[in-house]
Design a protein around this motif. Structure first.
Motif, PDB file in Angstrom:
ATOM      1  N   MET A  32       0.842  -1.175   0.000  1.00  0.00           N
ATOM      2  CA  MET A  32       0.000   0.000   0.000  1.00  0.00           C
ATOM      3  C   MET A  32       0.893   1.245   0.000  1.00  0.00           C
ATOM      4  O   MET A  32       1.844   1.325   0.771  1.00  0.00           O
ATOM      5  CB  MET A  32      -0.910  -0.005   1.229  1.00  0.00           C
ATOM      6  CG  MET A  32      -1.703   1.264   1.370  1.00  0.00           C
ATOM      7  SD  MET A  32      -2.703   1.398   2.858  1.00  0.00           S
ATOM      8  CE  MET A  32      -3.972   0.217   2.528  1.00  0.00           C
ATOM      9  N   PRO A  33       0.601   2.227  -0.839  1.00  0.00           N
ATOM     10  CA  PRO A  33       1.402   3.452  -0.883  1.00  0.00           C
ATOM     11  C   PRO A  33       1.350   4.212   0.447  1.00  0.00           C
ATOM     12  O   PRO A  33       0.341   4.214   1.141  1.00  0.00           O
ATOM     13  CB  PRO A  33       0.745   4.281  -1.981  1.00  0.00           C
ATOM     14  CG  PRO A  33      -0.001   3.304  -2.826  1.00  0.00           C
ATOM     15  CD  PRO A  33      -0.421   2.203  -1.891  1.00  0.00           C
ATOM     16  N   ASP A  34       2.453   4.826   0.789  1.00  0.00           N
ATOM     17  CA  ASP A  34       2.559   5.614   2.016  1.00  0.00           C
ATOM     18  C   ASP A  34       3.065   7.002   1.629  1.00  0.00           C
ATOM     19  O   ASP A  34       4.280   7.237   1.575  1.00  0.00           O
ATOM     20  CB  ASP A  34       3.517   4.921   2.983  1.00  0.00           C
ATOM     21  CG  ASP A  34       3.576   5.593   4.338  1.00  0.00           C
ATOM     22  OD1 ASP A  34       3.125   6.748   4.464  1.00  0.00           O
ATOM     23  OD2 ASP A  34       4.101   4.957   5.273  1.00  0.00           O
ATOM     24  N   PRO A  35       2.170   7.941   1.323  1.00  0.00           N
ATOM     25  CA  PRO A  35       2.598   9.243   0.822  1.00  0.00           C
ATOM     26  C   PRO A  35       3.490  10.026   1.789  1.00  0.00           C
ATOM     27  O   PRO A  35       4.408  10.712   1.356  1.00  0.00           O
ATOM     28  CB  PRO A  35       1.306  10.000   0.554  1.00  0.00           C
ATOM     29  CG  PRO A  35       0.185   9.134   0.970  1.00  0.00           C
ATOM     30  CD  PRO A  35       0.729   7.807   1.378  1.00  0.00           C
ATOM     31  N   GLU A  36       3.237   9.918   3.079  1.00  0.00           N
ATOM     32  CA  GLU A  36       4.069  10.651   4.037  1.00  0.00           C
ATOM     33  C   GLU A  36       5.497  10.123   4.034  1.00  0.00           C
ATOM     34  O   GLU A  36       6.459  10.906   4.035  1.00  0.00           O
ATOM     35  CB  GLU A  36       3.478  10.567   5.457  1.00  0.00           C
ATOM     36  CG  GLU A  36       2.191  11.350   5.629  1.00  0.00           C
ATOM     37  CD  GLU A  36       0.952  10.563   5.206  1.00  0.00           C
ATOM     38  OE1 GLU A  36       1.053   9.346   4.950  1.00  0.00           O
ATOM     39  OE2 GLU A  36      -0.119  11.183   5.109  1.00  0.00           O
ATOM     40  N   ALA A  37       5.653   8.803   4.019  1.00  0.00           N
ATOM     41  CA  ALA A  37       6.997   8.221   3.993  1.00  0.00           C
ATOM     42  C   ALA A  37       7.687   8.524   2.668  1.00  0.00           C
ATOM     43  O   ALA A  37       8.886   8.836   2.639  1.00  0.00           O
ATOM     44  CB  ALA A  37       6.921   6.712   4.215  1.00  0.00           C
ATOM     45  N   THR A  38       6.945   8.467   1.583  1.00  0.00           N
ATOM     46  CA  THR A  38       7.513   8.785   0.277  1.00  0.00           C
ATOM     47  C   THR A  38       7.993  10.232   0.252  1.00  0.00           C
ATOM     48  O   THR A  38       9.096  10.519  -0.216  1.00  0.00           O
ATOM     49  CB  THR A  38       6.487   8.536  -0.838  1.00  0.00           C
ATOM     50  OG1 THR A  38       6.089   7.169  -0.803  1.00  0.00           O
ATOM     51  CG2 THR A  38       7.065   8.861  -2.201  1.00  0.00           C
ATOM     52  N   ALA A  39       7.203  11.141   0.774  1.00  0.00           N
ATOM     53  CA  ALA A  39       7.601  12.548   0.830  1.00  0.00           C
ATOM     54  C   ALA A  39       8.857  12.731   1.676  1.00  0.00           C
ATOM     55  O   ALA A  39       9.759  13.490   1.302  1.00  0.00           O
ATOM     56  CB  ALA A  39       6.465  13.399   1.382  1.00  0.00           C
ATOM     57  N   ALA A  40       8.942  12.025   2.796  1.00  0.00           N
ATOM     58  CA  ALA A  40      10.121  12.132   3.659  1.00  0.00           C
ATOM     59  C   ALA A  40      11.379  11.653   2.936  1.00  0.00           C
ATOM     60  O   ALA A  40      12.436  12.281   3.026  1.00  0.00           O
ATOM     61  CB  ALA A  40       9.906  11.327   4.938  1.00  0.00           C
ATOM     62  N   VAL A  41      11.262  10.562   2.207  1.00  0.00           N
ATOM     63  CA  VAL A  41      12.409  10.030   1.456  1.00  0.00           C
ATOM     64  C   VAL A  41      12.836  11.012   0.372  1.00  0.00           C
ATOM     65  O   VAL A  41      14.033  11.268   0.177  1.00  0.00           O
ATOM     66  CB  VAL A  41      12.066   8.650   0.857  1.00  0.00           C
ATOM     67  CG1 VAL A  41      13.117   8.207  -0.146  1.00  0.00           C
ATOM     68  CG2 VAL A  41      11.921   7.616   1.967  1.00  0.00           C
ATOM     69  N   LEU A  42      11.872  11.577  -0.343  1.00  0.00           N
ATOM     70  CA  LEU A  42      12.196  12.514  -1.412  1.00  0.00           C
ATOM     71  C   LEU A  42      12.865  13.778  -0.870  1.00  0.00           C
ATOM     72  O   LEU A  42      13.864  14.250  -1.423  1.00  0.00           O
ATOM     73  CB  LEU A  42      10.945  12.866  -2.208  1.00  0.00           C
ATOM     74  CG  LEU A  42      10.307  11.709  -2.979  1.00  0.00           C
ATOM     75  CD1 LEU A  42       9.009  12.147  -3.618  1.00  0.00           C
ATOM     76  CD2 LEU A  42      11.265  11.137  -4.013  1.00  0.00           C
ATOM     77  N   VAL A  43      12.347  14.319   0.220  1.00  0.00           N
ATOM     78  CA  VAL A  43      12.935  15.521   0.811  1.00  0.00           C
ATOM     79  C   VAL A  43      14.322  15.211   1.375  1.00  0.00           C
ATOM     80  O   VAL A  43      15.266  15.998   1.195  1.00  0.00           O
ATOM     81  CB  VAL A  43      12.014  16.110   1.897  1.00  0.00           C
ATOM     82  CG1 VAL A  43      12.717  17.210   2.681  1.00  0.00           C
ATOM     83  CG2 VAL A  43      10.740  16.649   1.264  1.00  0.00           C
TER      84      VAL A  43
END
Length: 52
Positions: free
Chosen positions: A1-12
């Motif tokens: 399942m996608p985790d947008p908050e974790a994805t955003a943290a990794v990208l930043v």
């Protein structure tokens, strides 16, 4: 399942890692120029966010 908050943290985090390494050790990850890093980051970000 996608985790947008974790994805955003990794990208930043990856964006902050690049200049920090340049300042601390005098070179960037893979010794990439900013333009190549940004292009790869954008490609990866779009894919991770499934915007394509």
């Amino acid at each position: 399942m996608p985790d947008p908050e974790a994805t955003a943290a990794v990208l930043v985090a990856s964006l902050t890692y690049y200049p920090i390494l340049d300042v601390l050790i005098g070179h960037t990850p893979g010794d990439l120029k900013p333009e190549r890093f940004l292009e790869a980051w954008l490609d990866s970000s779009v894919a991770a966010l499934k915007l394509r």
